[in-house]
Design an enzyme around this catalytic site. Structure first.
Site, PDB file in Angstrom:
ATOM      1  N   ASP A  39       0.818  -1.220   0.000  1.00  0.00           N
ATOM      2  CA  ASP A  39       0.000   0.000   0.000  1.00  0.00           C
ATOM      3  C   ASP A  39       0.852   1.271   0.000  1.00  0.00           C
ATOM      4  OD1 ASP A  39      -2.654  -0.980  -0.023  1.00  0.00           O
ATOM      5  OD2 ASP A  39      -2.484  -1.528   2.090  1.00  0.00           O
ATOM      6  N   ASP A 182     -10.018  -5.748  -1.791  1.00  0.00           N
ATOM      7  CA  ASP A 182      -9.136  -5.113  -0.811  1.00  0.00           C
ATOM      8  C   ASP A 182      -9.947  -4.453   0.290  1.00  0.00           C
ATOM      9  OD1 ASP A 182      -6.963  -4.099   0.490  1.00  0.00           O
ATOM     10  OD2 ASP A 182      -6.459  -2.597  -1.027  1.00  0.00           O
TER      11      ASP A 182
HETATM   12  C1  DX5 Z   1      -6.658  -0.239   2.783  1.00  0.00           C
HETATM   13  C2  DX5 Z   1      -5.523  -1.052   2.305  1.00  0.00           C
HETATM   14  C3  DX5 Z   1      -5.623  -2.501   2.619  1.00  0.00           C
HETATM   15  C4  DX5 Z   1      -5.615  -2.801   4.049  1.00  0.00           C
HETATM   16  C5  DX5 Z   1      -6.435  -4.001   4.305  1.00  0.00           C
HETATM   17  O1  DX5 Z   1      -6.680   0.966   2.131  1.00  0.00           O
HETATM   18  O2  DX5 Z   1      -5.451  -0.914   0.912  1.00  0.00           O
HETATM   19  O3  DX5 Z   1      -4.607  -3.213   1.962  1.00  0.00           O
HETATM   20  O4  DX5 Z   1      -4.349  -3.017   4.575  1.00  0.00           O
HETATM   21  O5  DX5 Z   1      -7.296  -3.660   5.258  1.00  0.00           O
HETATM   22  P1  DX5 Z   1      -7.690  -4.655   6.432  1.00  0.00           P
HETATM   23  O6  DX5 Z   1      -6.465  -4.890   7.238  1.00  0.00           O
HETATM   24  O7  DX5 Z   1      -8.728  -3.918   7.137  1.00  0.00           O
HETATM   25  O8  DX5 Z   1      -8.167  -5.898   5.755  1.00  0.00           O
HETATM   26 ZN    ZN Z   2      -4.452  -1.908  -0.632  1.00  0.00          ZN
END
Ligand code: DX5
Ligand code: ZN
Length: 232
Positions: A39, A182
């Protein structure tokens, strides 16, 4: 329901323990995780900062796991070459740009593929799926956001499952574009995401990196949920 399909799991590395990154990546490999979700955030397109490309160079020095860079930044086209030069240059690596933050989408998608990597497009929950119509053939992966981007641990947005099914119907049958989800992937939502039509899940704070257990134990649990219930 789609039967016994093949799926892939991507680990959201921003949820890792960065003081033990190398050990965490080793554990992801042993757990059979298919790729690393990376990310990138600029504090402008989303309200926080994320990872930076030098971390990819470091990961590349000890792992060959494919990496998908999720560019939650304005004008991500400006950073493509930097990411390629930082190590995002294996055939299964993906550079994912947001439809909401990118001018001349088709042009950037073609440029990504010209570097010999995969091209991805991310779509926010409030963005109509029609934005994909003119570009779907230029895309290897659609990253469907099930949460507001940039907020780890955000609850799943209602309507996500129907949206996955709608997107599946939009992808022409003669192309291999995959659907990845995601955000909001949990031990309770994962199965329904797969049966609704997704191919891949981004696993973060609620599954693979759930602090209640180890990466390997969490991944084994998630696979059991996806596989057992897939035979129902
Ligand atoms: C959110 C990110 C995700 C995040 C996943 O903007 O892109 O990759 O890390 O979220 P969780 O940990 O809530 O599944
Ligand atoms: Zn992401």
């Amino acid at each position: 329901m789609r039967n016994k399909k093949k799926y892939t799991l991507s680990a959201s590395i921003i949820c890792a323990d960065f003081m033990n990154l190398k050990a965490n990546v080793g554990e992801l490999e042993r757990a059979g995780i298919d790729s690393i979700h990376f990310d990138v955030m600029d504090g402008l397109f989303v309200p926080r900062y994320g990872l930076f490309p030098e971390i990819i160079t470091q990961i590349r020095s000890f792992s060959r796991l494919p990496i998908e860079a999720h560019m939650m930044v304005r004008n991500s086209e400006n950073y493509l070459r930097l990411f390629i030069n930082s190590g995002l240059n294996q055939p299964n690596d993906v550079f994912i740009v947001h439809t909401e933050a990118t001018y001349q989408l088709k042009k950037i998608l073609r440029k990504i593929r010209a570097y010999g990597i995969k091209a991805g497009v991310a779509v926010n929950p409030s963005t109509p799926l029609e934005v994909l119509d003119p570009i779907i053939r230029e895309v290897d992966t659609v990253l469907l956001m099930a949460i507001k981007p940039g907020i780890v641990g955000h609850p799943l947005i209602e309507g996500t499952f129907d949206r996955i099914t709608d997107l599946r119907e939009k992808i022409p049958s003669d192309i291999r574009t995959t659907i990845a989800i995601d955000g909001g992937v949990s031990f309770t939502s994962a199965f329904q995401m797969m049966t609704a039509g997704s191919d891949s899940l981004v696993c973060g704070s609620q599954t693979v990196f759930n602090s209640r257990d180890t990466i390997i134990a969490n991944t084994t649990k998630l696979r059991a949920i996806l596989e057992n219930t897939a035979h129902k």
